[in-house]
Design a protein around this motif. Sequence first.
Motif, PDB file in Angstrom:
ATOM      1  N   SER A 100       0.847  -1.201   0.000  1.00  0.00           N
ATOM      2  CA  SER A 100       0.000   0.000   0.000  1.00  0.00           C
ATOM      3  C   SER A 100       0.874   1.238   0.000  1.00  0.00           C
ATOM      4  CB  SER A 100      -0.912   0.011   1.235  1.00  0.00           C
ATOM      5  OG  SER A 100      -0.133   0.162   2.407  1.00  0.00           O
ATOM      6  N   ARG A 101       0.264   2.384  -0.279  1.00  0.00           N
ATOM      7  CA  ARG A 101       1.012   3.642  -0.292  1.00  0.00           C
ATOM      8  C   ARG A 101       1.652   3.903   1.069  1.00  0.00           C
ATOM      9  NH1 ARG A 101      -0.222   7.202  -4.672  1.00  0.00           N
ATOM     10  NH2 ARG A 101      -0.246   5.805  -6.458  1.00  0.00           N
ATOM     11  N   GLU A 102       0.930   3.542   2.145  1.00  0.00           N
ATOM     12  CA  GLU A 102       1.455   3.810   3.491  1.00  0.00           C
ATOM     13  C   GLU A 102       2.731   3.009   3.748  1.00  0.00           C
ATOM     14  OE1 GLU A 102      -2.039   2.916   3.106  1.00  0.00           O
ATOM     15  OE2 GLU A 102      -2.148   5.084   2.788  1.00  0.00           O
ATOM     16  N   SER A 103       2.736   1.768   3.247  1.00  0.00           N
ATOM     17  CA  SER A 103       3.895   0.912   3.534  1.00  0.00           C
ATOM     18  C   SER A 103       5.032   1.134   2.547  1.00  0.00           C
ATOM     19  CB  SER A 103       3.471  -0.560   3.499  1.00  0.00           C
ATOM     20  OG  SER A 103       3.039  -0.896   2.194  1.00  0.00           O
ATOM     21  N   SER A 104       4.836   2.028   1.565  1.00  0.00           N
ATOM     22  CA  SER A 104       5.867   2.176   0.539  1.00  0.00           C
ATOM     23  C   SER A 104       6.799   3.356   0.805  1.00  0.00           C
ATOM     24  CB  SER A 104       5.212   2.338  -0.838  1.00  0.00           C
ATOM     25  OG  SER A 104       4.460   3.527  -0.878  1.00  0.00           O
ATOM     26  N   LYS A 105       6.664   3.960   1.993  1.00  0.00           N
ATOM     27  CA  LYS A 105       7.639   5.011   2.313  1.00  0.00           C
ATOM     28  C   LYS A 105       8.999   4.344   2.476  1.00  0.00           C
ATOM     29  CE  LYS A 105       4.282   7.933   4.709  1.00  0.00           C
ATOM     30  NZ  LYS A 105       3.114   7.037   4.741  1.00  0.00           N
TER      31      LYS A 105
ATOM     32  N   ALA B 271      10.209   1.934   5.403  1.00  0.00           N
ATOM     33  CA  ALA B 271       9.060   1.523   6.221  1.00  0.00           C
ATOM     34  C   ALA B 271       9.090   0.007   6.355  1.00  0.00           C
ATOM     35  CB  ALA B 271       7.762   1.969   5.569  1.00  0.00           C
TER      36      ALA B 271
ATOM     37  N   ARG C 145      -0.301  -8.671   8.418  1.00  0.00           N
ATOM     38  CA  ARG C 145      -1.741  -8.402   8.498  1.00  0.00           C
ATOM     39  C   ARG C 145      -2.483  -9.703   8.776  1.00  0.00           C
ATOM     40  NH1 ARG C 145      -2.926  -3.279   6.623  1.00  0.00           N
ATOM     41  NH2 ARG C 145      -4.674  -3.668   8.019  1.00  0.00           N
TER      42      ARG C 145
ATOM     43  N   ASP D 266      -5.669  -4.830  14.995  1.00  0.00           N
ATOM     44  CA  ASP D 266      -5.316  -4.554  13.596  1.00  0.00           C
ATOM     45  C   ASP D 266      -5.927  -5.543  12.616  1.00  0.00           C
ATOM     46  OD1 ASP D 266      -3.852  -2.351  14.273  1.00  0.00           O
ATOM     47  OD2 ASP D 266      -1.987  -3.464  14.545  1.00  0.00           O
TER      48      ASP D 266
ATOM     49  N   TYR E   9       5.435  -2.080  -6.585  1.00  0.00           N
ATOM     50  CA  TYR E   9       6.114  -1.967  -5.292  1.00  0.00           C
ATOM     51  C   TYR E   9       7.335  -2.864  -5.301  1.00  0.00           C
ATOM     52  CZ  TYR E   9       1.732   0.112  -3.623  1.00  0.00           C
ATOM     53  OH  TYR E   9       0.635   0.914  -3.461  1.00  0.00           O
TER      54      TYR E   9
END
Length: 420
Positions: free
Chosen positions: A351-356, A359, A364, A375, A409
């Motif tokens: 996801s975009r959040e995990s692609s920093k 990171a 999950r 979670d 990714y």
Amino acid sequence: PADIISTVEFNHTGELLATGDKGGRVVIFQREPESKNEPYNQGEYNVYSTFQSHEPEFDYLKSLEIEEKINKIKWLPQQNAAHSLLSTNDKTIKLWKITERDKRPEGYNLKDEEGKLKDLSTVTSLQVPVLKPMDLMVEVTPRRIFANGHTYHVNSISVNSDCETYMSADDLRINLWHLAITDRSFNIVDIKPANMEDLTEVITASEFHPHHCNLFVYSSSKGSLRLCDMRASALCDKHSKQDPSNRSFFSEIISSVSDVKFSHSGRYMLTRDYLTVKVWDLNMETKPVETYQVHDYLRSKLCSLYENDCIFDKFECAWNGSDSVIMTGAYNNFFRMFDRNTKRDVTLEASRESSKPRAILKPRRVCVGGKRRKDDISVDSLDFTKKILHTAWHPTENIIAIAATNNLYIFQDKVNSEMH
């Protein structure tokens, strides 16, 4: 829609990564060299070259549009400074050559600087042309076009270990091509019945053995695997390995094999069907030696998945470099990894959040009714439009490429070589 990634493939060294999309484009990423200042920061992948591989066509005889979508890309082992790859849409396979130029000749005697021929009467002296450095240019040229070999849609191509031949499979036939010959191929598998009304299965994937140039495998929509030896007969459509577990109305659909991959060692095969990945030993035909549940929580949702056509999604699978971990995609942009030694498995999300940068991916969990941890994601809130069908694993390192719709990714394990 043209940007949706339809295939992902590392080359044999892992230095290059190619993606194909629905718009007929191929994008090649190159790994940057490691910097000495940051030894832990292994080279990132940046765009190296982009080119249009296929254009939309029209078959006038059948009044059919032929999509430009790239179904598969396969790299050829590198023989010289240039790289070569095969790309295919539903009908036509093309061989591309990728070369670099960082010098250009200057000082021609018979041409001016723009490349036009001079008036010969003006040439009064001769000079020796010299090579001058220039900005790096990556040139992609089509070397060969293998057309007219398939009546049905091409679903896979595989380069043989002899580096001279490759095969291409469509729904009913598999052809063997020589890389230097474009106008003919040998038909090595033909499962087309005399009467098309008797059709019961189609070919879904095929691959050459990594070391034995006479062996290849193909899978079918009935869940069967056929390991074939080209030395045995010219037409290879006998021997089969099959998982004979049939239960429900959906059993034939969910047992259809969407991908098959030989292990790097050549001892095992990995297959993906709708709910599981299975590991087969080439020496054991009766049943798989390992079975892993990818998303067993969907078993109760097969009716709705049938209605929205998700049950026909074709997920791919991949081995890591040492054949100890296997990876495959799922819904909600999840992908799954299974460690064959420890039997541990993990669900991760692209996801975009995990692609920093830097990171860390958090495991999950999907829960089915009952208590939920903080979670956890409920099976009812999964997004079935976000699906990871195409994945690839670097041939030697813990670097993976995940195609999630129109995003690519790339994750890498920077700390150690464990699965997490």
